[in-house]
Design an enzyme around this catalytic site. Structure first.
Site, PDB file in Angstrom:
ATOM      1  N   GLU A 169      -3.739  -9.323   4.033  1.00 33.84           N
ATOM      2  CA  GLU A 169      -4.441  -8.998   5.289  1.00 33.84           C
ATOM      3  C   GLU A 169      -5.577  -9.955   5.598  1.00 33.84           C
ATOM      4  OE1 GLU A 169      -3.372  -6.882   3.092  1.00 33.84           O
ATOM      5  OE2 GLU A 169      -2.627  -5.042   4.034  1.00 33.84           O
ATOM      6  N   GLU A 174       0.836  -1.211   0.000  1.00 28.37           N
ATOM      7  CA  GLU A 174       0.000   0.000   0.000  1.00 28.37           C
ATOM      8  C   GLU A 174       0.869   1.259   0.000  1.00 28.37           C
ATOM      9  OE1 GLU A 174      -2.368  -1.446   3.430  1.00 28.37           O
ATOM     10  OE2 GLU A 174      -4.078  -0.823   2.221  1.00 28.37           O
TER      11      GLU A 174
HETATM   12  N1  CAA Z   1       4.615  -7.246  11.849  1.00 27.46           N
HETATM   13  C1  CAA Z   1       5.394  -7.627  12.891  1.00 27.46           C
HETATM   14  N2  CAA Z   1       6.286  -8.638  12.841  1.00 27.46           N
HETATM   15  C2  CAA Z   1       6.372  -9.323  11.683  1.00 27.46           C
HETATM   16  C3  CAA Z   1       5.593  -8.990  10.554  1.00 27.46           C
HETATM   17  C4  CAA Z   1       4.686  -7.899  10.658  1.00 27.46           C
HETATM   18  N3  CAA Z   1       3.935  -7.499   9.638  1.00 27.46           N
HETATM   19  N4  CAA Z   1       5.895  -9.850   9.563  1.00 27.46           N
HETATM   20  C5  CAA Z   1       6.848 -10.669  10.037  1.00 27.46           C
HETATM   21  N5  CAA Z   1       7.133 -10.356  11.322  1.00 27.46           N
HETATM   22  C6  CAA Z   1       8.140 -10.993  12.179  1.00 27.46           C
HETATM   23  C7  CAA Z   1       7.824 -12.456  12.468  1.00 27.46           C
HETATM   24  O1  CAA Z   1       6.975 -12.601  13.585  1.00 27.46           O
HETATM   25  C8  CAA Z   1       9.205 -13.015  12.720  1.00 27.46           C
HETATM   26  O2  CAA Z   1       9.580 -12.627  14.013  1.00 27.46           O
HETATM   27  P1  CAA Z   1      10.537 -13.548  14.905  1.00 27.46           P
HETATM   28  O3  CAA Z   1      11.804 -13.689  14.114  1.00 27.46           O
HETATM   29  O4  CAA Z   1      10.664 -12.787  16.175  1.00 27.46           O
HETATM   30  O5  CAA Z   1       9.793 -14.843  15.050  1.00 27.46           O
HETATM   31  C9  CAA Z   1      10.082 -12.242  11.752  1.00 27.46           C
HETATM   32  O6  CAA Z   1       9.349 -11.046  11.439  1.00 27.46           O
HETATM   33  C10 CAA Z   1      10.384 -12.984  10.459  1.00 27.46           C
HETATM   34  O7  CAA Z   1       9.157 -13.457   9.905  1.00 27.46           O
HETATM   35  P2  CAA Z   1       9.024 -14.924   9.296  1.00 27.46           P
HETATM   36  O8  CAA Z   1       9.615 -15.924  10.234  1.00 27.46           O
HETATM   37  O9  CAA Z   1       7.612 -15.109   8.904  1.00 27.46           O
HETATM   38  O10 CAA Z   1       9.982 -14.812   8.015  1.00 27.46           O
HETATM   39  P3  CAA Z   1       9.783 -15.355   6.545  1.00 27.46           P
HETATM   40  O11 CAA Z   1      10.963 -14.930   5.792  1.00 27.46           O
HETATM   41  O12 CAA Z   1       9.403 -16.799   6.574  1.00 27.46           O
HETATM   42  O13 CAA Z   1       8.515 -14.572   5.958  1.00 27.46           O
HETATM   43  C11 CAA Z   1       7.102 -12.693   5.468  1.00 27.46           C
HETATM   44  C12 CAA Z   1       8.545 -13.202   5.791  1.00 27.46           C
HETATM   45  C13 CAA Z   1       6.660 -13.252   4.122  1.00 27.46           C
HETATM   46  C14 CAA Z   1       7.161 -11.198   5.423  1.00 27.46           C
HETATM   47  C15 CAA Z   1       6.140 -13.195   6.560  1.00 27.46           C
HETATM   48  O14 CAA Z   1       6.667 -12.860   7.818  1.00 27.46           O
HETATM   49  C16 CAA Z   1       4.768 -12.591   6.471  1.00 27.46           C
HETATM   50  O15 CAA Z   1       3.944 -13.086   5.735  1.00 27.46           O
HETATM   51  N6  CAA Z   1       4.513 -11.533   7.274  1.00 27.46           N
HETATM   52  C17 CAA Z   1       3.227 -10.923   7.371  1.00 27.46           C
HETATM   53  C18 CAA Z   1       2.962 -10.053   6.201  1.00 27.46           C
HETATM   54  C19 CAA Z   1       1.624  -9.404   6.364  1.00 27.46           C
HETATM   55  O16 CAA Z   1       0.638 -10.036   6.683  1.00 27.46           O
HETATM   56  N7  CAA Z   1       1.602  -8.114   6.123  1.00 27.46           N
HETATM   57  C20 CAA Z   1       0.376  -7.389   6.243  1.00 27.46           C
HETATM   58  C21 CAA Z   1       0.297  -6.850   7.611  1.00 27.46           C
HETATM   59  S1  CAA Z   1      -1.286  -6.149   7.912  1.00 27.46           S
HETATM   60  C22 CAA Z   1      -1.250  -4.664   7.157  1.00 27.46           C
HETATM   61  O17 CAA Z   1      -0.313  -4.293   6.556  1.00 27.46           O
HETATM   62  C23 CAA Z   1      -2.548  -3.910   7.357  1.00 27.46           C
HETATM   63  C24 CAA Z   1      -2.660  -2.645   6.641  1.00 27.46           C
HETATM   64  O18 CAA Z   1      -3.363  -2.557   5.694  1.00 27.46           O
HETATM   65  C25 CAA Z   1      -1.947  -1.468   7.123  1.00 27.46           C
END
Ligand code: CAA
Length: 698
Positions: free
Chosen positions: A125, A105
């Site tokens: 999301e 976004e």
């Molecule tokens: N917020 C906070 N922490 C996050 C995060 C987030 N959005 N995404 C990942 N992390 C953290 C994980 O909890 C993890 O923490 P630890 O090492 O302490 O366990 C660390 O970052 C690494 O994450 P992964 O182990 O999942 O690493 P990966 O390489 O396997 O995957 C990723 C990376 C694809 C980014 C995956 O973490 C992921 O899918 N994250 C979520 C993405 C997401 O859903 N984003 C949308 C958020 S909601 C939003 O943005 C709403 C809006 O409209 C404003």
């Protein structure tokens, strides 16, 4: 100026580098830093254009999920994006890694987007019970058309950069790996061309069909059952098509806030972290050295062994499969090939990959074929005698340091380990059927299992696409042990007055993909029947026997879907369970024989009697240390047994929806009414209720 967003320049290009490891989540400091940086460069006469780029492994991977539900701090993301969009200088977002959610976004607020070809963008999301709440539902349709955007937001899938470029989400791919250089060059080119500041908000949306929204609602009805977010997402994209941008944004905000405050989203956000925590082992530090796994061996080419082998081949790890007979080996390999070919036909993989994966699988009839394997998993018949033979042979042939795993779903891993001279190398890896599809992997730690074996297997599990949970040695481990409680009460309720369709409906309506009786029909009723036959009468009488109806059904050859009838009948190949008067008669007859007067059983009683004993068993599992934390139990149930993720998992649900006191009191009520010790609340549950605490606070 904080360190979360670093400012630098290359000639007349201002560079903002986001610096919030590990995934550059949009914490308050990042939002503030981007806004301040855009404003500073925007007003700087020495700057012609701005590049926004992520430091480290990725561009912004989304909002900081940990901030949700807390009092807002720092700049609002919509204001940050508006500052970019309205900046007097051209803003270019330079993407790599996984620009997801709020990350994409933010990028959509830039005037142009460039990316490395390996980038995957998306709006995931929906998996957190949310919708893109910073203009994603309004801007994406303006770039791609409503239909594509709706599908992307509803699926939350990660879109590969080349596809994103085709759809207009990305303007250019940067070849090579110097993204910053490519982005700066692109920005300079735009300046040289006097290119316009192209704001996505000013584009018009293409709506491909006026029926799109009604049709989408119909198409997702079954899979979105119980979830709130998909329905709100459809409304948002509709608003993007029907309302001016600013009004669409207002609608998005309302629908986002509705989700943010919902229990469903709270559960899904909890679950996001639970799944990641479950991979961590409390007494095995993350830096524990791991054993290298370059090759795997599987013993048994049956359904389970074949499925397990596919996981390794899918991950590019060569795997040798051992069988006793050539015929069984050929059959096993043929099934694997057919599975791959079917996946390719459905478009799930490329046709040429079928051969590539098959080439990674080596059949063998001799234990010698396993001597070089780094990990060997047995998936043979479930009796201790057979396992004993296998592990003694493995001990003789496996190289020193090889990990020896059993896929047992119920036998004692410690006893199995004792058949070797290296119990520290032995571990359980309990795959769920079909093993190539089901995500859950219960890794079973024996009393002698070495820490490096645990560390290696937990990380290997992720490599082969599984969601691992570490459990201890106990009957049924975590999942089946709790499932048994649900099964016992479901069976008793048939004797007391309920019918399979009523019990199943209550659990289906709760959110399970199917109820316990349809599930038993799917798995095969004969499995449990044969186990019960093996038990002696005394053992059966120790507690109230729960197999009367099940036995009567099996005696008629009603083994489930595979025989066309079980607790239900089936018009195969249609697998829809159909209530059967014959079963009703069997059940009534059983009640009569047992001297039970049948009564009406309410849906609430069904819910309490099936789910509360599971929570009670979960408490015992925790007290015995068979699961590390309550979240591990939740991950087992969501991934292995279809517990609806929007209810968090049985332990989260107990903690946050029902309340432990309510569960405790209901258990007492049933205990007092029935006199059955089955209902005795677990000591840990009693203690938590007394202390006013939750499982999650242990
Ligand atoms: N917020 C906070 N922490 C996050 C995060 C987030 N959005 N995404 C990942 N992390 C953290 C994980 O909890 C993890 O923490 P630890 O090492 O302490 O366990 C660390 O970052 C690494 O994450 P992964 O182990 O999942 O690493 P990966 O390489 O396997 O995957 C990723 C990376 C694809 C980014 C995956 O973490 C992921 O899918 N994250 C979520 C993405 C997401 O859903 N984003 C949308 C958020 S909601 C939003 O943005 C709403 C809006 O409209 C404003």
């Amino acid at each position: 100026m904080s360190d979360a967003v670093l400012r630098s320049t290359q000639g007349r290009i201002g560079i903002l580098t986001i610096n919030n490891p590990p995934v550059n989540a949009l914490a308050a400091a990042v939002r503030d830093g981007i806004k301040a940086g855009i404003e500073a460069f925007g007003g700087d006469a020495n700057i012609d254009a701005i590049v926004l780029i992520g430091g480290g492994r990725t561009f912004i991977a989304g909002a900081d999920i940990r901030e949700f539900g807390k009092p807002p701090q720092g700049a609002n993301l919509n204001d940050v994006i508006a500052a970019m969009e309205n900046c007097p200088k051209i803003v270019v977002a330079a993407l790599h890694g996984t620009p997801l959610g709020g990350g994409l976004e933010t990028a959509l607020g830039a005037h142009y987007r460039v990316a490395l070809p390996s980038t995957r963008v998306g709006l995931p999301e929906v998996h957190l019970g949310l919708l893109p709440g910073a203009g994603g539902t309004q801007r994406l349709p303006r770039l791609t058309g409503a239909k594509y955007a709706l599908d992307a937001i509803l699926s939350g899938r990660h879109i590969p950069a080349p596809e994103a470029k085709n759809k207009g989400i990305i303007d250019a791919l940067v070849e090579g790996d110097d993204l910053l250089a490519g982005a700066v060059a692109h920005a300079q080119m735009l300046v040289a061309q006097n290119a316009p500041r192209r704001r996505v908000r000013d584009l018009t949306v293409t709506l491909e069909s006026p029926d799109l929204f009604a049709e989408t609602e119909k198409a997702i009805a079954r899979r979105a059952r119980g979830f709130k977010a998909p329905w709100n997402i459809i409304k948002c994209v509709q608003a993007a098509c029907e309302l001016p941008f600013d009004e669409g944004m207002k609608r998005e905000r309302e629908l986002f806030v509705e989700l943010l405050t919902s229990q469903e989203s709270a559960a899904q956000r909890y679950y996001f972290f639970a799944e990641r925590e479950a991979a961590k082992v409390l007494d095995v530090p993350a830096d524990t050295p791991q054993r290298p796994i370059k090759t795997a061996g599987i013993i048994g080419a049956g359904t389970m062994g074949g499925g397990i082998a596919m996981n390794f081949a899918n991950a590019g790890i060569p795997v040798t499969i051992l069988e006793a007979q050539q015929e069984a080996l050929d059959r096993g390999l043929k099934t694997i090939r057919t599975n791959y070919e079917n996946t390719a036909k459905r478009g799930g993989m490329k046709a040429e990959d079928v051969e590539k994966r098959m080439a990674l699988i080596t059949p063998t009839l001799s234990y010698d074929g396993l001597k070089d394997c780094d990990v060997i998993i047995e998936a043979v018949f479930e009796t201790m005698e057979v396992k004993e033979g296998v592990f003694k042979k493995l001990d003789a042939v496996a190289k020193p340091g090889a990990i020896l795993a059993t896929n047992t779903s119920g036998l004692d891993v410690n006893q199995i380990a004792s058949y070797t001279n290296r119990p520290g190398d032995v571990i359980g890896m309990h795959f769920f059927s079909p093993a190539n599809v089901m995500k859950l992997l219960e890794n079973v730690r024996g009393k002698a299992t070495e820490k490096d074996v645990i560390a290696t297997v937990m990380s290997l599990s992720k490599k082969i696409g599984k969601i691992p949970v570490l459990v201890g040695v106990c009957e049924g481990f975590v999942g089946n042990r709790m499932l048994r409680m649900r099964g016992i009460q479901s069976a008793y309720m048939l004797e007391e007055g309920a019918l399979p369709q009523q019990v199943d409906k209550v659990l289906y309506d709760f959110g399970f993909p199917m109820g316990p009786f349809a599930m038993s029909d799917l798995a095969g009723n004969d499995v449990g029947w044969r186990i019960r036959q093996g038990k002696n009468e005394k053992e059966k009488r120790n507690v109230r026997y729960s197999g009367y109806v099940a036995d009567a059904i099996c005696e008629l050859g009603r083994f489930g879907q595979k025989t066309g009838s079980g607790y239900f009948k089936y018009n195969l190949p249609d697998r829809t369970p159909i209530p059967d008067p014959e079963v009703e008669a069997i059940i009534e007859e059983t009640s009569k024989k047992l001297g039970i007067t049948r009564r009406a059983i309410s849906d609430q009683e069904i819910l309490e009697r099936t789910l509360y004993p599971m929570v009670n068993e979960g408490a015992k599992i925790l007290a015995e240390g068979m699961a590390q934390r309550s979240l591990d139990i939740d991950v087992v149930w969501v991934n292995g047994y279809g517990w609806p993720v929007y209810r968090g998992g049985p332990m989260w649900w107990a903690d946050n929806v029902v309340g432990l006191k309510t569960i405790h009191d209901a258990l007492m009520k049933y205990r007092d009414a029935s006199g059955d010790p089955f209902w005795e609340p677990a000591p840990l549950l009693k203690k938590l209720v007394q202390e006013g605490k939750k499982f999650s606070q242990l």
